[in-house]
Design an enzyme around this catalytic site. Structure first.
Site, PDB file in Angstrom:
ATOM      1  N   LEU A 456       0.686  -1.182  -0.030  1.00 44.91           N
ATOM      2  CA  LEU A 456      -0.075   0.069  -0.025  1.00 44.91           C
ATOM      3  C   LEU A 456       0.950   1.206  -0.080  1.00 44.91           C
ATOM      4  O   LEU A 456       0.351   2.285  -0.582  1.00 44.91           O
ATOM      5  CB  LEU A 456      -0.876  -0.059   1.174  1.00 44.91           C
ATOM      6  CG  LEU A 456      -2.016  -1.121   1.255  1.00 44.91           C
ATOM      7  CD1 LEU A 456      -2.868  -1.097   2.139  1.00 44.91           C
ATOM      8  CD2 LEU A 456      -2.495  -1.353  -0.036  1.00 44.91           C
ATOM      9  N   ASP A 457       1.978   1.457   0.579  1.00 44.28           N
ATOM     10  CA  ASP A 457       2.727   2.476   0.393  1.00 44.28           C
ATOM     11  C   ASP A 457       3.225   2.646  -0.968  1.00 44.28           C
ATOM     12  O   ASP A 457       3.422   3.699  -1.258  1.00 44.28           O
ATOM     13  CB  ASP A 457       4.370   1.992   1.343  1.00 44.28           C
ATOM     14  CG  ASP A 457       4.213   2.473   2.795  1.00 44.28           C
ATOM     15  OD1 ASP A 457       3.223   3.361   2.988  1.00 44.28           O
ATOM     16  OD2 ASP A 457       4.720   2.139   3.557  1.00 44.28           O
ATOM     17  N   VAL A 458       3.600   1.604  -1.786  1.00 45.74           N
ATOM     18  CA  VAL A 458       3.942   1.690  -3.011  1.00 45.74           C
ATOM     19  C   VAL A 458       2.687   1.964  -3.905  1.00 45.74           C
ATOM     20  O   VAL A 458       2.703   3.076  -4.485  1.00 45.74           O
ATOM     21  CB  VAL A 458       4.476   0.148  -3.507  1.00 45.74           C
ATOM     22  CG1 VAL A 458       4.510   0.538  -5.178  1.00 45.74           C
ATOM     23  CG2 VAL A 458       5.851  -0.141  -2.996  1.00 45.74           C
TER      24      VAL A 458
END
Length: 597
Positions: A456-458
């Protein structure tokens, strides 16, 4: 700014039309995001599954139009990269996601295809933006899922090619933890004191507490966390309410894993970002005109980002031609020194920040905050991912910047975007836990478990860049500054949208048992395409070398490819011949995810 497209626009693609054809895995995200941005579909036909590539086109609104072409891979068909499963296998996604389990493992969610869809919309928005700014924008954008896959593992690839080894052990293990009454949960804290206090409150052995902090702290970087067994045993000795009390008194946070059905029941169908008009103003002429290869040339982005989400969003804007200036604390970003390093600079940091200029600003200083506002007066975008409320507290929120630059796009990439009242800390693994991603990435027969790859960061960084591009285009069309908000929650909902639709329709949202499990060979692993998986499983490949196993499956009409198990091998992998380079520090660099013409 083109006068023909500066009417009462409230969404950047209002008055434009689109069509999209091809496999739904490649077109669904593109079609949904174009609709949410204001474009209307010219046909209601369902995209067909009979093609390996897909296309989308935007026309109208006074623009010359732009076409996007999406494919699974740029490699020859003989290499077997033909769908989500084989893209994950070839690009190293399976290897990174599987570190927690000690062997490559496919994500049951279509992560590479989702990233491809978001990148495609980015390319189309960038092309229209170049036209709106009076430049020669590209007429065609090409993306491929294998390039998107390489981008998603770029930090792990950079670390694998560094001058030194990892600072933490790469070995199986990690969350979630389990309580005595069977609750699976994630734990989060950025403070070693809170970590120790949480475990002391549960009577964990002191040596296990000390030994567990380092793998816990580095799990974002390594995608695994080999904790002492005693920590898992400790949580299994206490009920969920006792675990919650321990978190409350220690300052750590816990989040029980939610199901896809839970998320479907509360899902409001909101867009993964929001755009709001600020003050009217006139955009100053850019110093450099956009070109088909660099559609954002002449634009300046100020980025005050930490960790992954905002830095990746700014990195993508830089790849599109923007001049990106990083706002770093006095002494520079401490993550520059995070091991492993290339020529003394963190390889992971370079994967997200190469090519950016840096200016040190102490945001606690009134003088430096004034200096930052002065810098924003000449910028086009201010992008940050500070803690909720921090920008307003510092006098650096959207309205504060609008006073000095009415046409600025103020972009905030957060965890939750204030959309959930009971949200825990807005970090990758907590958002995965709260939204049902832990179920979506694991098939039936396996306990839910958020991936330790920073999915999710990416994806949040990709969605953040998409939102900024939408804000910039809206600014050109409406003649106003724009506030842009994106979030990890929006990224999660984008990733699991197919599963949520299945859950909302009463169908089983999870994939069947064994879904995307690679097949072992004598010296590695092979992954068949999803459509071939059942037939491929009938063959015993365990005594064949990997290359021979792929050839045998191909001889039987089955599509398959070798699983990348060591990311450092990607440099020499013929499936990506010449695409992975080295930067000025010697760190591996993946190719740009778009090609423009």
């Amino acid at each position: 700014m083109a006068t023909s497209v500066t009417t009462q626009t409230v969404r950047p693609l209002d008055t434009l039309q689109f069509d999209a054809v091809g496999p739904p895995e490649l077109t669904d995200v593109v079609a949904r995001h174009l609709r949410l941005l204001g474009a209307t579909a010219t046909t209601l036909a369902t995209p067909g599954r009979e093609h390996d590539s897909a296309a989308a086109q935007l026309t109208g609104g006074g623009f010359a139009g732009v076409e996007a072409v999406m494919s699974w891979s740029g490699a020859p068909a003989a290499y077997g990269i033909a769908d989500e499963a084989t893209v994950q296998a070839a690009t190293g996604i399976m290897a990174v996601h599987g570190r927690r389990d000690g062997a490559p493992r496919g994500l049951a969610a279509d992560f590479a295809a989702t990233a491809t869809g978001v990148l495609t919309v980015q390319g189309m928005l960038a092309a229209l933006l170049a036209q709106a700014r009076g430049g020669k924008g590209p007429a065609r954008v090409r993306t491929s899922a294998d390039r998107a896959g390489l981008l998603t593992v770029s930090q792990y690839l950079a670390a694998a090619g560094a001058d030194e080894g990892e600072a933490a052990e790469l070995a199986p293990g990690g969350p979630p933890f389990t309580s005595a009454d069977g609750v699976l949960f994630e734990l989060e804290t950025l403070d070693p004191g809170a970590w120790a206090a949480f475990w002391r409150a549960l009577d964990a052995p002191p040596d296990a507490i000390r030994a567990g902090w380092r793998p816990f702290q580095f799990r974002y970087a390594t995608a695994c966390a080999p904790f002492p067994v005693a920590l898992h045993a400790t949580t299994r000795a206490h009920g969920w309410e006792r675990v919650r009390r321990a978190a409350s008194v220690s300052g750590a946070e816990v989040c029980a894993l939610r199901t896809l059905a839970d998320r479907a029941a509360e899902d409001d169908g909101a867009a993964p970002w929001s755009l709001g008009l600020l003050r009217p103003g006139t955009t100053a002429p850019a110093g450099n005109a956009p070109t088909p290869e660099r559609p954002l040339a002449g634009l300046t982005v100020l980025e005050a980002g930490r960790r992954i989400q905002a830095p990746l969003a700014a990195h993508l804007l830089g790849l599109l031609g923007a001049d990106v200036v990083r706002i770093e604390p006095p002494g520079g970003d401490p993550l520059r020194g995070m091991p492993p390093a290339c020529s003394g600079v963190s390889a992971r940091w370079l994967a997200l920040n190469r090519g950016k200029r840096a200016v040190e600003i102490d945001i606690k200083s009134a003088d430096d905050r004034r200096r930052l506002r002065e810098m924003a007066a000449d910028a086009d975008v201010f992008l940050h991912n500070w803690a909720p409320g921090k920008a307003a507290e510092l006098g650096l929120d959207a309205e504060d910047f609008a006073a000095v630059n009415p046409t600025l796009v103020h972009a905030y990439t957060s965890g939750w975007a204030d959309r959930l009242a009971d949200a825990p800390m807005g970090t990758d693994f907590m958002v995965q836990a709260r939204t049902g991603v832990g179920e979506a990435v694991r098939p039936h027969g396996e306990p839910a478990a958020p991936s330790l790859m920073t999915l999710l960061d990416v994806l949040g960084g990709l969605v953040g860049a998409e939102a900024v591009l939408a804000g910039l285009l809206l600014r050109e069309r409406a003649g106003h500054g724009v506030r842009v908000d994106s979030s990890l929650l929006g990224a999660a909902d984008t990733l699991i949208a197919p599963a949520l639709r299945r859950a909302a329709g009463g169908a089983d949202p999870r994939r069947p048992a064994g879904f995307r499990h690679p097949l072992p060979t004598a010296d590695g692993w092979v992954t068949p395409a999803d459509a071939c998986a059942g037939a491929a499983a009938a063959y015993d490949l365990s005594e064949l070398p990997t290359e021979e196993a792929v050839r045998q499956l191909s001889a039987h009409g089955l599509t398959a490819t070798a699983v990348t198990t060591d990311l450092s091998d990607l440099h020499h992998d013929p499936r990506f011949a010449g695409s992975i380079s080295r930067d000025a520090h010697g760190a591996p660099a993946v190719p740009d995810p778009w090609s423009f013409a």
